[in-house]
Design an enzyme around this catalytic site. Structure first.
Site, short mmCIF file in Angstrom:
data_model
loop_
_atom_site.label_atom_id
_atom_site.label_comp_id
_atom_site.label_asym_id
_atom_site.label_seq_id
_atom_site.Cartn_x
_atom_site.Cartn_y
_atom_site.Cartn_z
N SER A 119 -14.96 -23.45 33.10
CA SER A 119 -15.97 -23.28 34.15
C SER A 119 -15.34 -22.77 35.43
CB SER A 119 -16.61 -24.63 34.48
OG SER A 119 -17.09 -25.25 33.34
N HIS A 140 -18.39 -18.20 28.81
CA HIS A 140 -18.85 -19.42 29.50
C HIS A 140 -20.26 -19.78 29.04
CE1 HIS A 140 -19.73 -21.61 33.55
NE2 HIS A 140 -19.23 -22.43 32.65
N GLU A 152 -22.12 -16.43 30.15
CA GLU A 152 -21.46 -15.55 31.12
C GLU A 152 -20.20 -15.03 30.44
OE1 GLU A 152 -21.43 -16.60 35.78
OE2 GLU A 152 -20.63 -18.17 34.52
P1 NAD Z 1 -15.46 -32.93 26.61
O1 NAD Z 1 -14.65 -33.93 27.35
O2 NAD Z 1 -16.79 -33.30 26.05
O3 NAD Z 1 -14.58 -32.34 25.39
C1 NAD Z 1 -13.24 -31.97 25.52
C2 NAD Z 1 -12.57 -32.12 24.16
O4 NAD Z 1 -11.24 -31.59 24.23
C3 NAD Z 1 -12.43 -33.58 23.69
O5 NAD Z 1 -13.04 -33.72 22.42
C4 NAD Z 1 -10.92 -33.78 23.62
O6 NAD Z 1 -10.53 -34.64 22.55
C5 NAD Z 1 -10.45 -32.36 23.38
N1 NAD Z 1 -9.03 -32.15 23.65
C6 NAD Z 1 -8.28 -32.66 24.65
N2 NAD Z 1 -7.00 -32.24 24.52
C7 NAD Z 1 -6.96 -31.45 23.42
C8 NAD Z 1 -5.92 -30.72 22.77
N3 NAD Z 1 -4.67 -30.74 23.21
N4 NAD Z 1 -6.24 -30.02 21.65
C9 NAD Z 1 -7.49 -30.02 21.16
N5 NAD Z 1 -8.51 -30.69 21.74
C10 NAD Z 1 -8.24 -31.39 22.86
O7 NAD Z 1 -15.60 -31.69 27.62
P2 NAD Z 1 -16.73 -30.54 27.64
O8 NAD Z 1 -17.80 -30.95 28.58
O9 NAD Z 1 -17.06 -30.15 26.26
O10 NAD Z 1 -15.93 -29.37 28.37
C11 NAD Z 1 -15.03 -28.53 27.68
C12 NAD Z 1 -14.81 -27.25 28.48
O11 NAD Z 1 -16.06 -26.60 28.69
C13 NAD Z 1 -14.19 -27.45 29.85
O12 NAD Z 1 -13.33 -26.37 30.12
C14 NAD Z 1 -15.40 -27.38 30.78
O13 NAD Z 1 -15.07 -26.95 32.08
C15 NAD Z 1 -16.24 -26.34 30.07
N6 NAD Z 1 -17.68 -26.39 30.37
C16 NAD Z 1 -18.34 -27.58 30.46
C17 NAD Z 1 -19.69 -27.59 30.72
C18 NAD Z 1 -20.44 -28.90 30.81
O14 NAD Z 1 -21.51 -28.92 31.43
N7 NAD Z 1 -19.96 -29.97 30.20
C19 NAD Z 1 -20.40 -26.39 30.89
C20 NAD Z 1 -19.70 -25.19 30.76
C21 NAD Z 1 -18.34 -25.19 30.50
#
Ligand code: NAD
Length: 284
Positions: A119, A140, A152
């Site tokens: 993000s 994104h 995006e």
């Molecule tokens: P989340 O915490 O739900 O999931 C993250 C996952 O990454 C977890 O399952 C964790 O176990 C895993 N992880 C951690 N270290 C790891 C590794 N070394 N190898 C493999 N997996 C690993 O987070 P999320 O909300 O799904 O966000 C993930 C990404 O998406 C982030 O970059 C976030 O900025 C982006 N994002 C989030 C949103 C939102 O609204 N949640 C929206 C757009 C983008």
């Protein structure tokens, strides 16, 4: 290259959603995560979400079963070695993402595409951790992925026209509509959304209006589906603060200064819905 085999690293909220829409679109998907608990939760979440689509008659039970069968869930990062594209969706931590991309770069075929769902982290900087910056891009997705139409697509400074065209076509195959953003802090969505949320906090801090009136004004006055403070509670106030800091640091303009009241909520542990309290109280 017609992309048929994709990988997703990270089985959390976003990764599981990306895997689901890809599988429904007929793609072969491998999801990896370091945590078995996350993989199990992701798989169960996708099954439940597909079940809801069947109930609403958006897809048949047969299609749902076929989609679920197209996703492989594993802890083994090496499983991405035959993928044509991998989307990374792990925790928002630059060092962690760069490390994963270096590993993927070493095990994936030349010409395969690496994409990040970040993000807020610079796509150009993440691409520089690999030997294939021309095949590196930002993808994104919005939360929740199966529902939100937008992706995006972010072009780093070195992203090739071909990579961009392939990723745009892939997102469209997954049923999404894309916009193109250059690689500047916040890209398009957060560059515009977060300052609005930050400004809502300033109006609250200055006593210009109550939290309820700020939200009602934007809902009824600007036709937003929810007010900015309610939305901030949904996103997480820590995430909002973090993105404002990225905008402030990256663009160096005082107009992006995070609102002290937003910071105070985060300091208090009032992070929004996930902690039961943000601007509004969800404990009652
Ligand atoms: P989340 O915490 O739900 O999931 C993250 C996952 O990454 C977890 O399952 C964790 O176990 C895993 N992880 C951690 N270290 C790891 C590794 N070394 N190898 C493999 N997996 C690993 O987070 P999320 O909300 O799904 O966000 C993930 C990404 O998406 C982030 O970059 C976030 O900025 C982006 N994002 C989030 C949103 C939102 O609204 N949640 C929206 C757009 C983008």
């Amino acid at each position: 290259m017609d992309i048929q085999r994709i990988g997703v690293v990270g089985a959390g909220q976003m990764g599981a959603g990306i895997a689901q829409v890809a599988a429904v679109a007929g793609l072969d998907v491998v999801v990896t995560d370091v945590s078995q608990a996350s993989l199990d939760k992701g798989e169960a979440g996708v099954a439940k979400s597909l079940g809801r689509l069947v109930k609403k008659e958006k897809i048949t039970q047969e299609d749902a079963d076929a989609a679920a069968a197209r996703i492989k869930w594993t802890q083994d990062l090496q499983s991405h070695s035959d993928r044509q594209l991998v989307v990374e969706a792990v925790t928002e931590n630059e060092e962690l993402k760069a490390k994963i991309f270096r590993e993927l770069d070493g095990l994936m075929p030349a010409g395969a595409i690496l994409a990040s769902n970040t993000s807020s982290i610079s796509i150009t900087r993440l691409a520089a951790a690999t030997q294939r910056p021309e095949h590196f891009i930002g993808m994104h997705f919005m939360n929740p992925v199966p529902i939100m139409k937008l992706v995006e697509v972010i072009r780093g400074i070195a992203t090739s026209d071909e990579t961009f065209a392939q990723v745009k076509a892939l997102a469209e195959k997954m049923g999404k509509i894309t916009t193109m953003s250059r690689d500047y802090p916040g890209f398009l969505a957060n560059r515009i959304l977060m300052p609005m949320i930050n400004e809502a906090f300033y109006t609250l801090m200055e006593g210009v209006g109550s939290a309820e009136d700020i939200d009602t004004t934007m809902k009824l006055g600007a036709n937003h589906p929810m007010g900015p403070l309610t939305l901030a509670d949904f996103i997480g106030l820590d995430t909002c603060l973090y993105i404002m800091e990225v905008l402030h640091d990256g663009l160096g303009d005082g107009k992006y200064r995070p609102c002290p009241l937003l910071r105070q909520h985060v300091d208090a542990g009032w992070l929004g819905r996930k902690t039961g309290r943000g601007v509004f109280n969800y404990n009652d």
